[in-house]
Design an enzyme around this catalytic site. Sequence first.
Site, PDB file in Angstrom:
ATOM      1  N   HIS A 168     -45.353 -55.534 -28.268  1.00 52.32           N
ATOM      2  CA  HIS A 168     -46.216 -55.066 -29.224  1.00 52.32           C
ATOM      3  C   HIS A 168     -45.632 -53.572 -29.796  1.00 52.32           C
ATOM      4  O   HIS A 168     -45.152 -52.997 -28.859  1.00 52.32           O
ATOM      5  CB  HIS A 168     -47.551 -54.911 -28.901  1.00 52.32           C
ATOM      6  CG  HIS A 168     -48.254 -56.042 -28.466  1.00 52.32           C
ATOM      7  ND1 HIS A 168     -49.505 -56.208 -27.720  1.00 52.32           N
ATOM      8  CD2 HIS A 168     -47.983 -57.469 -28.552  1.00 52.32           C
ATOM      9  CE1 HIS A 168     -49.806 -57.369 -27.490  1.00 52.32           C
ATOM     10  NE2 HIS A 168     -48.842 -58.197 -28.246  1.00 52.32           N
ATOM     11  N   LYS A 193     -45.977 -44.083 -25.772  1.00 51.60           N
ATOM     12  CA  LYS A 193     -47.049 -44.902 -24.759  1.00 51.60           C
ATOM     13  C   LYS A 193     -46.488 -44.490 -23.285  1.00 51.60           C
ATOM     14  O   LYS A 193     -45.198 -44.194 -23.122  1.00 51.60           O
ATOM     15  CB  LYS A 193     -46.788 -46.484 -24.534  1.00 51.60           C
ATOM     16  CG  LYS A 193     -47.267 -46.911 -25.858  1.00 51.60           C
ATOM     17  CD  LYS A 193     -47.073 -48.461 -26.075  1.00 51.60           C
ATOM     18  CE  LYS A 193     -47.464 -48.879 -27.330  1.00 51.60           C
ATOM     19  NZ  LYS A 193     -47.155 -50.384 -27.624  1.00 51.60           N
ATOM     20  N   TYR A 230     -52.673 -46.790 -19.947  1.00 49.26           N
ATOM     21  CA  TYR A 230     -51.698 -46.346 -20.783  1.00 49.26           C
ATOM     22  C   TYR A 230     -52.306 -45.297 -21.788  1.00 49.26           C
ATOM     23  O   TYR A 230     -53.220 -45.574 -22.533  1.00 49.26           O
ATOM     24  CB  TYR A 230     -50.707 -47.226 -21.404  1.00 49.26           C
ATOM     25  CG  TYR A 230     -51.172 -48.278 -22.043  1.00 49.26           C
ATOM     26  CD1 TYR A 230     -51.831 -49.439 -21.608  1.00 49.26           C
ATOM     27  CD2 TYR A 230     -50.969 -48.442 -23.418  1.00 49.26           C
ATOM     28  CE1 TYR A 230     -52.158 -50.610 -22.153  1.00 49.26           C
ATOM     29  CE2 TYR A 230     -51.588 -49.437 -24.389  1.00 49.26           C
ATOM     30  CZ  TYR A 230     -52.180 -50.501 -23.589  1.00 49.26           C
ATOM     31  OH  TYR A 230     -52.458 -51.662 -24.168  1.00 49.26           O
ATOM     32  N   ASP A 239     -50.208 -63.554 -29.421  1.00 50.55           N
ATOM     33  CA  ASP A 239     -48.651 -63.532 -28.639  1.00 50.55           C
ATOM     34  C   ASP A 239     -48.005 -64.860 -28.949  1.00 50.55           C
ATOM     35  O   ASP A 239     -46.706 -64.555 -28.528  1.00 50.55           O
ATOM     36  CB  ASP A 239     -48.923 -62.876 -27.334  1.00 50.55           C
ATOM     37  CG  ASP A 239     -49.264 -61.210 -27.446  1.00 50.55           C
ATOM     38  OD1 ASP A 239     -49.563 -60.702 -26.504  1.00 50.55           O
ATOM     39  OD2 ASP A 239     -49.201 -60.789 -28.476  1.00 50.55           O
TER      40      ASP A 239
HETATM   41  C1  LIG Z   1     -54.199 -52.265 -28.444  1.00 55.47           C
HETATM   42  C2  LIG Z   1     -55.531 -52.168 -28.946  1.00 55.47           C
HETATM   43  C3  LIG Z   1     -56.473 -53.222 -29.253  1.00 55.47           C
HETATM   44  N1  LIG Z   1     -57.779 -53.106 -29.315  1.00 55.47           N
HETATM   45  C4  LIG Z   1     -58.624 -54.250 -29.700  1.00 55.47           C
HETATM   46  C5  LIG Z   1     -57.832 -55.145 -30.632  1.00 55.47           C
HETATM   47  C6  LIG Z   1     -58.330 -56.650 -29.909  1.00 55.47           C
HETATM   48  O1  LIG Z   1     -59.618 -57.119 -30.630  1.00 55.47           O
HETATM   49  C7  LIG Z   1     -58.496 -56.467 -28.676  1.00 55.47           C
HETATM   50  C8  LIG Z   1     -57.111 -56.979 -27.642  1.00 55.47           C
HETATM   51  O2  LIG Z   1     -55.984 -56.436 -28.301  1.00 55.47           O
HETATM   52  P1  LIG Z   1     -54.824 -56.849 -27.877  1.00 55.47           P
HETATM   53  O3  LIG Z   1     -55.072 -58.601 -27.613  1.00 55.47           O
HETATM   54  O4  LIG Z   1     -53.745 -56.577 -28.644  1.00 55.47           O
HETATM   55  O5  LIG Z   1     -54.472 -56.381 -26.284  1.00 55.47           O
HETATM   56  P2  LIG Z   1     -53.015 -56.398 -25.681  1.00 55.47           P
HETATM   57  O6  LIG Z   1     -52.330 -57.838 -25.784  1.00 55.47           O
HETATM   58  O7  LIG Z   1     -53.335 -55.927 -24.325  1.00 55.47           O
HETATM   59  O8  LIG Z   1     -51.996 -55.204 -26.424  1.00 55.47           O
HETATM   60  C9  LIG Z   1     -51.672 -54.151 -25.681  1.00 55.47           C
HETATM   61  O9  LIG Z   1     -50.881 -54.582 -24.786  1.00 55.47           O
HETATM   62  C10 LIG Z   1     -49.399 -54.299 -25.026  1.00 55.47           C
HETATM   63  C11 LIG Z   1     -48.484 -54.423 -23.759  1.00 55.47           C
HETATM   64  C12 LIG Z   1     -49.217 -52.783 -25.807  1.00 55.47           C
HETATM   65  O10 LIG Z   1     -48.269 -52.182 -25.353  1.00 55.47           O
HETATM   66  C13 LIG Z   1     -49.855 -52.657 -26.696  1.00 55.47           C
HETATM   67  O11 LIG Z   1     -50.337 -51.127 -26.587  1.00 55.47           O
HETATM   68  C14 LIG Z   1     -51.120 -53.250 -26.902  1.00 55.47           C
HETATM   69  O12 LIG Z   1     -50.951 -53.950 -28.159  1.00 55.47           O
HETATM   70  O13 LIG Z   1     -58.368 -54.948 -28.243  1.00 55.47           O
HETATM   71  C15 LIG Z   1     -58.394 -51.749 -29.912  1.00 55.47           C
HETATM   72  O14 LIG Z   1     -59.473 -51.761 -30.145  1.00 55.47           O
HETATM   73  N2  LIG Z   1     -57.692 -50.733 -29.624  1.00 55.47           N
HETATM   74  C16 LIG Z   1     -56.474 -50.881 -28.984  1.00 55.47           C
HETATM   75  O15 LIG Z   1     -55.554 -49.674 -28.998  1.00 55.47           O
END
Ligand SMILES: Cc1cn([C@H]2C[C@H](O)[C@@H](COP(=O)(O)OP(=O)(O)O[C@H]3O[C@H](C)C(=O)[C@H](O)[C@H]3O)O2)c(=O)[nH]c1=O
Length: 195
Positions: free
Chosen positions: A62, A72, A132, A168
Amino acid sequence: MRIFETNLPDVKLIEPTIYSDNRGFFMESYNERTAKEKGVLFSFLQDNHSLSIEAGVIRGLHYQLNPKAQTKLIRVVAGEIYDVVLDIRNGSPTFGQWEGFILTAENKRQLLVPKGFAHGFCTIAKNTEVLYKVDEYYSAEHDRGIAWDDPSLDIDWPILNPITSDKDKKHPVLRDAEINFIYYRTENKVITDLK
Ligand SMILES: Cc1cn([C@H]2C[C@H](O)[C@@H](COP(=O)(O)OP(=O)(O)O[C@H]3O[C@H](C)C(=O)[C@H](O)[C@H]3O)O2)c(=O)[nH]c1=O
């Protein structure tokens, strides 16, 4: 706090100072003044925390597009991850190169990922919790991804059939990804966007 260079200039591995005694340990997991004294010049605006229940979860790769690109600072407080960063700064000498790091609750190592890098990790233990800090707020409209299994990258993830989010599963390969990071190095300062 010790800061180590990596094979990707501008990506740093940080080892905080650990104070151990018969009770356990204490450490300053982040101190802006100490970081700035060692040339880590960022002011973080948001703290994130994720739990992955199973080993073999891959989150990523991401990044957020400019002008919402994020630096980060990543650490693990429970479990273990194989953490991967990918240089996606057009014009960078290491464009398209990735590097992997083992971050664990045990080694307490932290990874500083600058703007212009895609980031992801694979959990290698159950109930892994990753914290993070980011220096730009989350922006869903600027949130982008690159396929974790992009054959042109050939990232040596420690798992073949990972657990991933539906999101993803749909990212483009690097060749087709939307990126807007322009790499300049002047007076040893890296600029990733033309604000
Ligand atoms: C990143 C983020 C997400 N969200 C909400 C959006 C979605 O409804 C939910 C899950 O988000 P996501 O599936 O994108 O989460 P990860 O897959 O853990 O993503 C993260 O994991 C990888 C390793 C990264 O480096 C990124 O910083 C970040 O994208 O949290 C938020 O409200 N705020 C945020 O800052």
